[in-house]
Design an enzyme around this catalytic site. Structure first.
Site, PDB file in Angstrom:
ATOM      1  N   ASP A   1     -17.609  36.195  -1.372  1.00  0.00           N
ATOM      2  CA  ASP A   1     -16.803  35.089  -0.828  1.00  0.00           C
ATOM      3  C   ASP A   1     -16.745  33.837  -1.705  1.00  0.00           C
ATOM      4  OD1 ASP A   1     -16.793  36.951   1.213  1.00  0.00           O
ATOM      5  OD2 ASP A   1     -17.529  35.606   2.772  1.00  0.00           O
TER       6      ASP A   1
ATOM      7  N   LYS B   1     -12.822  41.302   4.508  1.00  0.00           N
ATOM      8  CA  LYS B   1     -13.526  41.406   5.787  1.00  0.00           C
ATOM      9  C   LYS B   1     -13.094  40.262   6.684  1.00  0.00           C
ATOM     10  CE  LYS B   1     -17.414  38.923   3.800  1.00  0.00           C
ATOM     11  NZ  LYS B   1     -17.368  37.716   4.628  1.00  0.00           N
TER      12      LYS B   1
ATOM     13  N   CYS C   1     -22.941  34.793   4.710  1.00  0.00           N
ATOM     14  CA  CYS C   1     -22.414  36.069   4.214  1.00  0.00           C
ATOM     15  C   CYS C   1     -23.306  36.720   3.150  1.00  0.00           C
ATOM     16  CB  CYS C   1     -20.981  35.884   3.748  1.00  0.00           C
ATOM     17  SG  CYS C   1     -19.899  35.512   5.167  1.00  0.00           S
TER      18      CYS C   1
HETATM   19  C1  VGL Z   1     -18.821  32.553   5.742  1.00  0.00           C
HETATM   20  C2  VGL Z   1     -18.885  31.327   7.684  1.00  0.00           C
HETATM   21  C3  VGL Z   1     -17.690  31.868   8.087  1.00  0.00           C
HETATM   22  C4  VGL Z   1     -19.478  32.916   4.445  1.00  0.00           C
HETATM   23  C5  VGL Z   1     -17.638  33.118   6.140  1.00  0.00           C
HETATM   24  O1  VGL Z   1     -18.779  33.397   3.528  1.00  0.00           O
HETATM   25  O2  VGL Z   1     -20.702  32.712   4.327  1.00  0.00           O
HETATM   26  N1  VGL Z   1     -19.451  31.672   6.523  1.00  0.00           N
HETATM   27  N2  VGL Z   1     -17.076  32.768   7.312  1.00  0.00           N
END
Ligand code: VGL
Ligand code: ZN
Length: 204
Positions: free
Chosen positions: A8, A106, A151
């Site tokens: 991410d 995802k 994540c």
């Molecule tokens: C994430 C919160 C919501 C992350 C993704 O990538 O850690 N955190 N969505």
């Protein structure tokens, strides 16, 4: 074989983004430098529909960082972020993606959040990442990216549970909450996840 999983590293998680991780941009030069050490690099990408139920905006009267129950699971509410096809969902501009063999998206199901690169938070559906890694002969994964306490931690935890050797590269990740990461890091170490710098944790 050891794979690097870059979690991410997207514009919305960088300073100035919709859900900024403090110093999130600091992971990028490290990731660009270490990628060449790995025979296999995979990316994950948080990829939500505009009405995703992890967004506080979908729950009148609720605000980001409040916790609710969603479909039987505890859910932190977030600002709208990583809306599919939006500029904020794009991978960080400065991240070198040229060596990435695959991108696993995802969070597309509006009813369930998906922190891990392997499963949604209810473990109802797989992304296919485990099977893809195994098919390529991967036995060890090094996890880095954003955010360390969500994540990255969930991806490392699932990888360990799935039987991979696992390390988190500390200098190539940053948390939303340092205290939150300290807590989950202790739990992960008990499950055999190594946590160390990219210079001490080398691909096997
Ligand atoms: C994430 C919160 C919501 C992350 C993704 O990538 O850690 N955190 N969505
Ligand atoms: Zn998300």
């Amino acid at each position: 074989m050891t794979a690097l999983i870059i979690v991410d590293v997207q514009r919305d998680f960088l300073p100035g983004g919709a859900l900024p991780v403090p110093e999130g941009d600091a992971v990028i030069p490290v990731l660009n430098r270490i990628q060449t050490r790995y025979p296999l690099v995979a990316l994950t990408q948080d990829w939500h529909p505009p009405d995703h139920l992890s967004f506080a905006s979908q729950h009148p009267g609720r605000r980001p960082l409040e916790r609710i129950e969603l479909d039987g699971l505890e859910q932190v509410l977030w600002p709208d972020h990583c809306v599919w096809n939006s500029p904020g969902a794009a991978l960080a501009d400065a991240l070198d993606t040229g060596r990435a063999a695959a991108i696993f998206r995802k969070g597309m199901d509006r009813r369930v959040d998906s922190y891990s690169g392997f499963f949604d938070n209810g473990r109802r559906r797989k992304t296919g990442l485990a099977e893809w890694l195994r098919g390529l002969g991967v036995t060890e994964v090094h996890v880095a990216g954003l955010a360390a306490d969500y994540c990255v931690a969930y991806t490392a935890r699932d990888a360990a549970e799935l039987g991979f050797r696992v390390a988190i590269l500390e200098d190539a990740t940053r948390p939303i909450s340092a205290a939150g990461f300290a807590q989950i890091a202790a739990e992960l170490r008990q499950r055999g996840v190594r946590i160390g710098s990219s210079d001490s944790v080398r691909p096997g």
